[in-house]
Scaffold this motif. Structure first.
Motif, mmCIF file in Angstrom:
data_model
loop_
_atom_site.group_PDB
_atom_site.id
_atom_site.type_symbol
_atom_site.label_atom_id
_atom_site.label_comp_id
_atom_site.label_asym_id
_atom_site.label_seq_id
_atom_site.Cartn_x
_atom_site.Cartn_y
_atom_site.Cartn_z
ATOM 1 N N GLN A 139 -38.546 -23.060 50.763
ATOM 2 C CA GLN A 139 -39.326 -22.573 51.900
ATOM 3 C C GLN A 139 -38.601 -22.840 53.215
ATOM 4 N N ARG A 140 -37.715 -23.845 53.222
ATOM 5 C CA ARG A 140 -37.039 -24.211 54.455
ATOM 6 C C ARG A 140 -35.733 -23.460 54.673
ATOM 7 N N ILE A 141 -35.277 -22.773 53.621
ATOM 8 C CA ILE A 141 -34.019 -22.050 53.759
ATOM 9 C C ILE A 141 -34.290 -20.730 54.464
ATOM 10 N N GLN A 142 -33.764 -20.620 55.690
ATOM 11 C CA GLN A 142 -34.027 -19.459 56.526
ATOM 12 C C GLN A 142 -33.244 -18.241 56.059
ATOM 13 N N GLN A 143 -31.960 -18.433 55.835
ATOM 14 C CA GLN A 143 -31.127 -17.314 55.412
ATOM 15 C C GLN A 143 -29.879 -17.833 54.736
ATOM 16 N N TRP A 144 -29.240 -16.948 53.978
ATOM 17 C CA TRP A 144 -28.001 -17.314 53.317
ATOM 18 C C TRP A 144 -27.164 -16.072 53.166
ATOM 19 N N GLY A 145 -25.884 -16.288 52.913
ATOM 20 C CA GLY A 145 -25.006 -15.144 52.739
ATOM 21 C C GLY A 145 -23.604 -15.592 52.379
ATOM 22 N N GLY B 89 -16.048 -16.605 48.367
ATOM 23 C CA GLY B 89 -15.829 -18.035 48.165
ATOM 24 C C GLY B 89 -16.445 -18.906 49.233
ATOM 25 N N THR B 90 -17.101 -18.306 50.216
ATOM 26 C CA THR B 90 -17.765 -19.073 51.269
ATOM 27 C C THR B 90 -19.255 -18.786 51.223
ATOM 28 N N PHE B 91 -20.050 -19.847 51.117
ATOM 29 C CA PHE B 91 -21.505 -19.730 51.016
ATOM 30 C C PHE B 91 -22.099 -20.387 52.253
ATOM 31 N N LYS B 92 -22.807 -19.601 53.036
ATOM 32 C CA LYS B 92 -23.365 -20.093 54.279
ATOM 33 C C LYS B 92 -24.880 -20.053 54.194
ATOM 34 N N LEU B 93 -25.550 -21.129 54.625
ATOM 35 C CA LEU B 93 -27.005 -21.058 54.686
ATOM 36 C C LEU B 93 -27.542 -21.799 55.892
ATOM 37 N N SER B 94 -28.700 -21.369 56.357
ATOM 38 C CA SER B 94 -29.374 -22.013 57.478
ATOM 39 C C SER B 94 -30.654 -22.631 56.957
ATOM 40 N N VAL B 95 -30.838 -23.904 57.272
ATOM 41 C CA VAL B 95 -31.997 -24.633 56.774
ATOM 42 C C VAL B 95 -32.809 -25.175 57.939
ATOM 43 N N GLN B 96 -34.123 -24.971 57.872
ATOM 44 C CA GLN B 96 -35.035 -25.509 58.878
ATOM 45 C C GLN B 96 -35.216 -26.993 58.599
ATOM 46 N N ASN B 97 -34.841 -27.832 59.567
ATOM 47 C CA ASN B 97 -34.963 -29.270 59.391
ATOM 48 C C ASN B 97 -35.728 -29.816 60.592
ATOM 49 N N ALA B 98 -36.989 -30.186 60.387
ATOM 50 C CA ALA B 98 -37.872 -30.587 61.487
ATOM 51 C C ALA B 98 -37.901 -29.460 62.502
ATOM 52 N N ASP B 99 -37.501 -29.716 63.764
ATOM 53 C CA ASP B 99 -37.616 -28.665 64.772
ATOM 54 C C ASP B 99 -36.311 -27.915 65.012
ATOM 55 N N LYS B 100 -35.277 -28.217 64.208
ATOM 56 C CA LYS B 100 -34.023 -27.482 64.423
ATOM 57 C C LYS B 100 -33.512 -26.834 63.139
ATOM 58 N N VAL B 101 -32.674 -25.830 63.320
ATOM 59 C CA VAL B 101 -32.090 -25.141 62.172
ATOM 60 C C VAL B 101 -30.662 -25.635 61.986
ATOM 61 N N VAL B 102 -30.365 -26.099 60.780
ATOM 62 C CA VAL B 102 -29.051 -26.645 60.468
ATOM 63 C C VAL B 102 -28.259 -25.628 59.654
ATOM 64 N N GLY B 103 -27.015 -25.406 60.030
ATOM 65 C CA GLY B 103 -26.162 -24.488 59.283
ATOM 66 C C GLY B 103 -25.280 -25.249 58.310
ATOM 67 N N GLY C 26 -16.072 -22.463 47.574
ATOM 68 C CA GLY C 26 -15.848 -22.580 46.145
ATOM 69 C C GLY C 26 -15.216 -21.323 45.602
ATOM 70 N N GLU C 27 -15.142 -21.237 44.275
ATOM 71 C CA GLU C 27 -14.644 -20.030 43.640
ATOM 72 C C GLU C 27 -15.607 -18.893 43.974
ATOM 73 N N PRO C 28 -15.070 -17.707 44.332
ATOM 74 C CA PRO C 28 -15.963 -16.588 44.678
ATOM 75 C C PRO C 28 -17.036 -16.310 43.634
ATOM 76 N N ASP C 29 -16.696 -16.393 42.345
ATOM 77 C CA ASP C 29 -17.716 -16.104 41.330
ATOM 78 C C ASP C 29 -18.765 -17.195 41.238
ATOM 79 N N GLU C 30 -18.374 -18.434 41.536
ATOM 80 C CA GLU C 30 -19.352 -19.535 41.544
ATOM 81 C C GLU C 30 -20.315 -19.360 42.701
ATOM 82 N N VAL C 31 -19.748 -19.008 43.864
ATOM 83 C CA VAL C 31 -20.573 -18.794 45.050
ATOM 84 C C VAL C 31 -21.568 -17.665 44.776
#
Length: 114
Positions: free
Chosen positions: A39-45, A50-64, A69-74
């Motif tokens: 529920q706290r994960i705002q977005q990912w992509g 091989g690069t996995f980026k996500l934004s997580v809501q942590n209290a009042d701020k969003v953490v990136g 990793g290997e592209p297929d693992e990601v």
């Protein structure tokens, strides 16, 4: 999936676990670096293969977070994440539906009787 360290930020070999409870980043020595409820994960992509980026809501701020990793693992992690989120959305929709059909409806059939 095991992901090697990312340049910048925390450098550590990580295992990434995805469940309905959320995303967990665990170091190879078993120490949990982070646990994020879905529920706290705002977005990912995947900005680059091989690069996995996500934004997580942590209290009042969003953490990136950026993991590498290997592209297929990601790809597998993203796929897993999307399935879990879809599952939760379905569960919630089913609950809503259940409420709409009204379990408290006195006219609803309860079987038996003749």
């Amino acid at each position: 999936s095991r992901l090697p360290p990312s340049p910048g930020g925390v450098k550590a070999e990580l295992d990434v676990f995805v469940s309905k409870a959320g995303l967990r980043l665990v170091k190879t020595d078993g120490k949990v670096l982070g646990a994020f409820p879905l529920q706290r994960i705002q977005q990912w992509g995947i900005p680059t293969p091989g690069t996995f980026k996500l934004s997580v809501q942590n209290a009042d701020k969003v953490v990136g977070l950026v993991l590498h990793g290997e592209p297929d693992e990601v790809q597998a992690i993203i796929g897993c994440l999307e399935r879990k989120v879809a599952q939760i959305i379905e569960d919630v929709a089913a609950e809503e539906e259940g409420r709409e059909t009204g379990f408290n409806n006195p006219d609803a059939e309860h079987g038996g009787g003749g």
